[in-house]
Scaffold this motif. Sequence first.
Motif, mmCIF file in Angstrom:
data_model
loop_
_atom_site.group_PDB
_atom_site.id
_atom_site.type_symbol
_atom_site.label_atom_id
_atom_site.label_comp_id
_atom_site.label_asym_id
_atom_site.label_seq_id
_atom_site.Cartn_x
_atom_site.Cartn_y
_atom_site.Cartn_z
ATOM 1 N N ARG A 1 0.788 -1.038 0.032
ATOM 2 C CA ARG A 1 0.046 0.132 -0.069
ATOM 3 C C ARG A 1 0.934 1.285 0.081
ATOM 4 N N TRP A 2 2.207 1.229 0.593
ATOM 5 C CA TRP A 2 2.700 2.542 0.656
ATOM 6 C C TRP A 2 3.720 2.693 -0.631
ATOM 7 N N ALA A 3 3.730 1.527 -1.436
ATOM 8 C CA ALA A 3 4.548 1.558 -2.719
ATOM 9 C C ALA A 3 4.110 2.844 -3.625
ATOM 10 N N ALA A 4 3.140 3.539 -3.547
ATOM 11 C CA ALA A 4 2.795 4.736 -4.403
ATOM 12 C C ALA A 4 3.672 5.850 -3.911
ATOM 13 N N ALA A 5 4.138 5.931 -2.931
ATOM 14 C CA ALA A 5 4.779 7.214 -2.440
ATOM 15 C C ALA A 5 6.139 6.881 -3.062
ATOM 16 N N PRO A 6 6.939 6.032 -2.837
ATOM 17 C CA PRO A 6 8.387 6.055 -3.401
ATOM 18 C C PRO A 6 8.174 6.027 -5.204
ATOM 19 N N LEU A 7 7.297 5.263 -5.497
ATOM 20 C CA LEU A 7 7.226 5.163 -6.958
ATOM 21 C C LEU A 7 6.978 6.456 -7.633
ATOM 22 N N GLY A 8 5.847 7.177 -6.804
ATOM 23 C CA GLY A 8 5.709 8.479 -7.161
ATOM 24 C C GLY A 8 6.568 9.715 -7.353
ATOM 25 N N LEU A 9 7.523 9.427 -6.337
ATOM 26 C CA LEU A 9 8.738 10.186 -6.161
ATOM 27 C C LEU A 9 9.751 9.747 -7.383
ATOM 28 N N ALA A 10 9.927 8.550 -7.609
ATOM 29 C CA ALA A 10 10.578 8.265 -8.959
ATOM 30 C C ALA A 10 9.993 9.131 -10.090
ATOM 31 N N ASP A 11 8.703 8.900 -10.348
ATOM 32 C CA ASP A 11 7.954 9.448 -11.507
ATOM 33 C C ASP A 11 8.207 11.075 -11.526
ATOM 34 N N ASP A 12 8.135 11.676 -10.355
ATOM 35 C CA ASP A 12 8.412 13.090 -10.149
ATOM 36 C C ASP A 12 9.804 13.474 -10.638
ATOM 37 N N LEU A 13 10.667 12.651 -10.403
ATOM 38 C CA LEU A 13 12.320 12.595 -10.651
ATOM 39 C C LEU A 13 12.305 12.888 -12.282
ATOM 40 N N PHE A 14 11.472 11.580 -12.797
ATOM 41 C CA PHE A 14 11.767 11.375 -14.248
ATOM 42 C C PHE A 14 10.735 12.738 -15.160
ATOM 43 N N SER A 15 9.822 12.834 -14.567
ATOM 44 C CA SER A 15 8.738 13.620 -15.577
ATOM 45 C C SER A 15 9.216 15.113 -15.280
ATOM 46 N N GLY A 16 9.428 15.681 -14.163
ATOM 47 C CA GLY A 16 9.911 17.161 -14.111
ATOM 48 C C GLY A 16 8.669 17.652 -13.554
ATOM 49 N N GLN A 17 7.646 17.135 -12.893
ATOM 50 C CA GLN A 17 6.517 17.669 -12.299
ATOM 51 C C GLN A 17 6.990 18.046 -10.806
ATOM 52 N N PRO A 18 6.403 18.927 -10.323
ATOM 53 C CA PRO A 18 6.936 19.570 -9.089
ATOM 54 C C PRO A 18 7.069 18.279 -8.084
#
Length: 172
Positions: free
Chosen positions: A66-83
């Motif tokens: 259940r907590w996997a969304a947070a670190p995977l979202g952080l990785a996505d933020d780093l790749f995508s350039g979103q805030p």
Amino acid sequence: MSDHVDYRPFARALPPGRARALPWMTVIAGSAITAWPVIATVPLMPPFGLLMLLSWRLLAPFALRRWAAAPLGLADDLFSGQPLGSAVLLWSACFIAIDLIEQRLAFRDFWQDWLIGGGAVTFCLLAGRFIAVPFDSSLNGALLLQIAASVLLLPATARVVAWIDRKRGHRA
């Protein structure tokens, strides 16, 4: 009696460590695809990391914690350039919403999964637009096309996730 027929009963499954890491790697690879330099007049590339994450969550709910969304979202933020932190918040909110929906539904089928995934993708793209882009910009047409492309790609990503889940040796 089981409907599952194993045509390769002696095929070796992945080691447990690799089998657990495979969903994480596919979501991070999906997020990395969006960093691929593509020249386009209209930004229509769907968020493949989010599509992979939602497909794993809806098809194989125990593959990711259940907590996997947070670190995977952080990785996505780093790749995508979103805030930084936007995908952490939005993806975690999607996981919470899916958990709440699963508590109410006894059974789900393909169409309900597609509706849940489409709603989650729409929510993330709309909320991400309001977080990242000033309100006076006119990206609404491109955003609607991106949402449509993403929702239409959900069954394809679900198919890929089901194939990967079958190859990693998971038995339901």
